[in-house]
Design a protein around this motif. Structure first.
Motif: not given
Ligand SMILES: C[S@@+](CC[C@H](N)C(=O)[O-])C[C@H]1O[C@@H](n2cnc3c(N)ncnc32)[C@H](O)[C@@H]1O
Length: 292
Positions: A258-272
């Motif tokens: 879960g943590r890796d996935a949320t980090d990756a989404a934020r690094e990709a510039g995604l919101a919410h």
């Protein structure tokens, strides 16, 4: 459809055979096998018969139940299953549900949804069954899976996967190719929902799976590169370019990541960015939005 009547003694005998072969939840599978024979072959409830024996022998050899009976149930759908193609799992119903809710609220006449790595077509067909006016493009690299997804998309159109067929005006198109490569270029920056249940297990997990998984789900459907996260990361990176502003991405994940996935989404510039739990409370998907 009401469940067919079955002879409890026959179910008990089948369950004992499956249990001796180490099949988990043997009683549940026994009942489903007997019901299947009664329903599909029209055999009377008390009759075991050669057909049932053959199916029980395959299940005892640890072939997944869904491949033994050639079908499974996914949200509102009855889908065809085939050897060599990943069997849809109940936890993915929750992931499909996030995509369905996002498509329904997309504030567009014809929302556009892309399902990457569609396998049997489960998520794509569920979206088309439940979202009026949706256009779904399903991509898949494996030709066996492409063929099965086309079968299920056709069964949906024919009203065989669900009574009444697709939601009003909904379409599903299955395209062969990697990730988003086959999606029409005109959809770039205009996709309302990007959904995927990609391969996400690490290579080191090979050999730890139940025989039904290791021996029957294709390796390319399970393993997402050496550390498992390659395809999840790539999809999150691609999401920003393919989604319209305000569009939603939802990707199924390994519940340990879960943590890796949320980090990756934020690094990709995604919101919410958020995690979605499955029905057992485990982190089962990462969801995010392209900022407006
Ligand atoms: C875990 S299975 C999920 C199948 C289906 N979406 C479901 O939930 O039942 C992953 C699927 O992705 C496909 N796949 C793996 N890598 C892919 C890629 N690069 N591009 C497209 N499909 C891919 C596999 O062949 C497999 O069918």
């Amino acid at each position: 459809m009401p469940r067919p009547e079955v002879d409890p003694d026959v179910v008990r005998r089948v369950a004992a055979r499956l249990e001796a072969a180490g099949v988990p939840n043997a009683g549940v599978d026994a009942r489903l096998l007997v019901e299947h024979v009664v329903e599909v072959a029209g055999v009377t409830a008390g009759c075991g018969g050669a057909l049932l024996d053959g199916l029980v022998a395959r299940r005892a050899a640890r072939v997944p139940l869904q491949q033994v009976i050639g079908r499974t149930w996914f949200r509102t759908l009855e889908l065809t299953c085939a050897p060599g193609v990943f069997v849809p799992r109940p936890e993915t119903e929750v992931v499909a549900g996030v995509a369905i809710d996002a498509a329904r609220t997309a504030d567009r006449d014809r929302p556009r949804v892309v399902d990457v790595g569609t396998g049997s077509g489960a998520i794509a067909c569920a979206v088309a069954a439940e979202v009026p006016g949706v256009d779904v493009v399903a991509t898949e690299r494996d030709p066996l899976a492409v063929a099965l997804a086309e079968v299920n998309a056709q069964r949906l159109r024919d009203g065989q996967a669900v009574a009444g067929g697709p939601a009003r005006g909904a379409t599903v198109t299955v395209l062969r190719g990697s990730l988003l490569d086959p999606v029409p270029p005109a959809w770039r920056g205009k996709v309302d929902v990007l959904v995927s249940n990609p391969p996400y297990l690490p290579a080191a997990d090979r050999g730890t799976w139940a025989p039904e998984v290791g021996g029957h789900d294709p390796d390319a459907a399970l393993v997402g590169g050496p550390d498992g996260h390659e395809v999840v990361d790539r999809l999150l990176q691609l999401a920003g370019a393919w989604l319209r502003p305000g569009g939603t991405v939802v990707v199924e994940i390994d519940d340990r990541r879960g943590r890796d996935a949320t980090d990756a989404a934020r690094e990709a510039g995604l919101a919410h960015v958020r995690l979605v739990a499955d029905l057992t409370g485990r982190d089962r998907a990462v969801a995010a939005v392209r900022a407006r």
